[in-house]
Design a protein around this motif. Structure first.
Motif, short mmCIF file in Angstrom:
data_model
loop_
_atom_site.label_atom_id
_atom_site.label_comp_id
_atom_site.label_asym_id
_atom_site.label_seq_id
_atom_site.Cartn_x
_atom_site.Cartn_y
_atom_site.Cartn_z
N ARG A 23 0.82 -1.21 0.00
CA ARG A 23 0.00 0.00 0.00
C ARG A 23 0.85 1.26 0.00
NH1 ARG A 23 -5.15 -1.65 1.64
NH2 ARG A 23 -5.79 0.44 0.99
N GLY A 24 0.39 2.26 -0.73
CA GLY A 24 1.14 3.50 -0.86
C GLY A 24 1.08 4.40 0.34
N GLN A 25 0.02 4.25 1.17
CA GLN A 25 -0.07 5.05 2.39
C GLN A 25 -0.58 4.18 3.53
OE1 GLN A 25 -2.85 8.20 1.26
NE2 GLN A 25 -4.56 7.12 2.20
N VAL A 26 -0.29 4.60 4.74
CA VAL A 26 -0.71 3.85 5.92
C VAL A 26 -2.00 4.44 6.47
CG1 VAL A 26 -0.07 3.02 8.21
CG2 VAL A 26 1.70 3.38 6.47
N ASN A 27 -3.06 3.66 6.44
CA ASN A 27 -4.32 4.04 7.08
C ASN A 27 -4.36 3.29 8.42
OD1 ASN A 27 -4.94 5.52 4.79
ND2 ASN A 27 -6.16 3.90 3.89
N LEU A 28 -4.04 4.01 9.48
CA LEU A 28 -3.84 3.39 10.79
C LEU A 28 -5.15 3.19 11.52
CD1 LEU A 28 -1.85 2.41 12.98
CD2 LEU A 28 -1.77 4.77 13.82
N GLY A 29 -5.52 1.93 11.76
CA GLY A 29 -6.73 1.61 12.50
C GLY A 29 -6.47 1.60 14.00
N ILE A 30 -7.43 2.08 14.76
CA ILE A 30 -7.36 2.07 16.22
C ILE A 30 -8.60 1.35 16.73
CG2 ILE A 30 -7.24 3.43 18.33
CD1 ILE A 30 -4.76 3.74 16.64
N ALA A 31 -8.42 0.19 17.36
CA ALA A 31 -9.56 -0.55 17.90
C ALA A 31 -10.19 0.25 19.03
CB ALA A 31 -9.12 -1.92 18.38
N ALA A 32 -11.50 0.48 18.94
CA ALA A 32 -12.20 1.29 19.93
C ALA A 32 -13.42 0.54 20.47
CB ALA A 32 -12.63 2.62 19.31
N ALA A 33 -13.52 0.45 21.79
CA ALA A 33 -14.69 -0.17 22.42
C ALA A 33 -15.79 0.87 22.54
CB ALA A 33 -14.32 -0.72 23.79
N THR A 34 -16.95 0.60 21.99
CA THR A 34 -18.08 1.52 22.02
C THR A 34 -19.30 0.80 22.59
OG1 THR A 34 -19.07 0.97 19.87
CG2 THR A 34 -17.15 2.45 19.86
N PRO A 35 -20.35 1.54 22.94
CA PRO A 35 -21.57 0.89 23.45
C PRO A 35 -22.15 -0.12 22.47
CG PRO A 35 -21.62 3.24 23.91
CD PRO A 35 -20.43 3.02 23.03
N ARG A 36 -21.85 0.04 21.17
CA ARG A 36 -22.39 -0.88 20.17
C ARG A 36 -21.45 -2.02 19.84
NH1 ARG A 36 -24.22 4.22 18.10
NH2 ARG A 36 -26.48 4.32 18.15
N GLY A 37 -20.29 -2.06 20.51
CA GLY A 37 -19.33 -3.12 20.25
C GLY A 37 -17.99 -2.56 19.80
N LEU A 38 -17.08 -3.47 19.47
CA LEU A 38 -15.74 -3.07 19.06
C LEU A 38 -15.74 -2.67 17.59
CD1 LEU A 38 -12.71 -2.99 20.00
CD2 LEU A 38 -12.48 -5.21 18.90
N ILE A 39 -15.22 -1.48 17.31
CA ILE A 39 -15.07 -1.04 15.93
C ILE A 39 -13.63 -0.61 15.71
CG2 ILE A 39 -17.49 -0.30 15.76
CD1 ILE A 39 -16.53 2.59 16.02
N VAL A 40 -13.22 -0.53 14.44
CA VAL A 40 -11.84 -0.16 14.14
C VAL A 40 -11.82 0.93 13.07
CG1 VAL A 40 -9.54 -1.01 13.55
CG2 VAL A 40 -11.18 -2.55 14.62
N PRO A 41 -12.10 2.18 13.46
CA PRO A 41 -11.95 3.28 12.50
C PRO A 41 -10.47 3.52 12.24
CG PRO A 41 -12.44 4.13 14.69
CD PRO A 41 -12.55 2.64 14.78
#
Length: 466
Positions: free
Chosen positions: A325-343
């Motif tokens: 990949r040409g650029q790094v899109n850094l995901g951060i695992a986040a715990a939310t009331p609706r569950g774990l998401i990784v924006p």
């Protein structure tokens, strides 16, 4: 004296994220009889990726809400109808209204839907629009509407708008399931054709199938059911849907597709913790910028990837290619009331430390509010999961599908450590790096992990190496 001609327009559940096929209606912001304007938010829906507010693309008066809160609706299904001022040539008699809704939105809606949630149009996403379902509009306004035509049509309302999924709240569905009642065979009497508990009981009584479970379901009827208790056992059943369902499917796919390897290293992060305190106290990154150890872990990983770009890769099974990949899109695992998401932070590797800190703070705040957009959860290339905030030392993280690596950042603890020839208390953490062994061999994975550890042990290297 001119008479205003009004026609009915339908607003369908849009595709609010690439590849999604359904969404749950969390709440309505309008009710029948309300006036709405172009761009006004009419409801909030939850997809498998995020909660999204839906604005309506035209002006008018709300005629009907086709689904109650809590209903799961397929993309492309009509969710609300609005009476709008008719154009020239529109039929004036009220009896002709059922025909108007089909013709009006067909020409105007597709061009607007691509930008409904505000993060830009998607290219190549028109295939779904070509599959048009001709829905016969039942002109049945809310009970408050006095129009004579809807009165005659009211008995037809129980025929469900979608044709294949009866309208009923989850407790009623649970009740029907317990009684062995097919909801499609039940005659609904609730508003807008919703099947009520009384309808299910009446149908069950008529079929001589009344049983004990109705009393059990009554206990959960007053609240919107997120969990459902099973009587007599103490068990609790939680519906698998939304974020949790998507996460489960993604993790199973990842675990059984990519061969995982995990490596661990303990790091003396005493200098990093001092550096974090200095940045907080000095405010040199900005007075409103949040500074945390996670920020420096992220910067260290990005710096290591810059030195070893091959780890920022993707396996293309169809083309039988490795895509670096040409650029790094850094995901951060986040715990939310609706569950774990990784924006993820787009092009995180190209940001300064202050820019990265600002993006990280915004990402975390948005995730906690449940307002992360689908666009922010697409296209990630590498992820960090901060298990240390839960007091956990380390773990073996599972890769996000399509990514080659994920770094787990454990709790920072004061431990005895050999420093300058003496055993002294130092701040120590454990890092765990999982990677896809198809893309990353042991040498590359070890070098990346060793670089991250070295940068956190001596954070001044972030300046010289970056």
């Amino acid at each position: 004296m001119t008479t205003e001609v009004r026609s009915l327009r339908e607003f369908k559940m849009p595709d609010v994220g690439e590849g999604l096929t359904e969404a749950e209606i969390l709440s309505w912001s309008v009710k029948p009889g309300d006036t709405v304007t172009d761009g006004q938010v009419v409801c909030e829906v939850e997809t498998a990726k995020a909660a999204v507010e839906l604005p309506i693309p035209f002006n008018g008066v709300v005629e009907r809400l086709f689904f109650p809160e809590g209903a799961t609706v397929d993309v492309g299904t009509v969710i609300i109808s609005v009476a709008v001022a008719g154009e020239a040539g529109a039929a004036a008699p009220a009896a002709a209204a059922p025909v108007a809704p089909v013709a009006a939105p067909a020409e105007a809606e597709p061009a607007r839907r691509e930008v409904l949630v505000g993060y830009g149009p998607r290219t190549g996403g028109t295939q779904r629009r070509a599959r048009r379902t001709t829905t016969t509009t039942v002109v049945a306004p809310a009970p408050a509407a006095p129009a004579p035509a809807p009165v005659a049509a009211a008995p037809v309302v129980p025929a469900q708008p979608t044709g294949d999924r009866p309208l009923a709240k989850p407790p009623v569905r649970k009740l029907a399931k317990d009684l062995g009642v097919d909801l499609r065979a039940v005659t609904p009497t609730g508003p807008d054709g919703v099947v009520t508990r009384e309808d299910v009981h009446a149908h069950a009584a008529a079929a001589a199938a009344v049983a004990a479970p109705p009393a059990e379901s009554a206990a959960v009827a007053p609240v919107e059911p997120v969990v459902v208790a099973t009587a007599g056992t103490g068990d609790v059943r939680v519906p698998i849907k939304g974020v949790r369902k998507a996460t489960a499917q993604a993790m199973v796919a990842s675990a059984f597709t990519a061969p995982h390897v995990t490596e661990f290293v303990q790091v003396d992060v005493t200098r990093t913790m001092k550096f974090v305190r200095r940045l907080k106290e000095s405010g040199e990154l900005g007075r409103d910028i949040r500074v945390s150890p996670l920020l420096l872990v992220a910067k260290a990983l990005l710096t290591a990837i810059k030195r070893h770009p091959e780890i920022n890769a993707q396996w293309d099974e169809a083309a039988q290619e490795i895509v670096i990949r040409g650029q790094v899109n850094l995901g951060i695992a986040a715990a939310t009331p609706r569950g774990l998401i990784v924006p993820n932070i787009k092009d995180a590797g190209g940001r300064t430390l202050s820019g990265l800190a600002a993006a990280l703070g915004e990402l975390i705040d948005t995730a906690r509010l449940g307002k992360t957009s689908p666009n922010d959860m697409q296209g990630g290339t590498v992820t960090i999961t901060n298990v240390g905030v839960f007091g956990v030392d380390t773990g073996t993280p599972i890769l996000n599908p399509g990514e080659a690596a994920i770094l787990a950042f454990g709790a920072v603890r004061e431990l005895p450590w050999v420093h300058k020839g003496k055993v002294v208390p130092r701040q120590v953490t454990t890092l765990a790096l999982s990677f896809d062994h198809r893309l990353v061999d042991g040498e590359l994975g070890s070098r990346v992990l060793a670089d991250v550890a070295a940068l956190l042990e001596y954070p001044k290297r972030l300046i010289t190496w970056g």
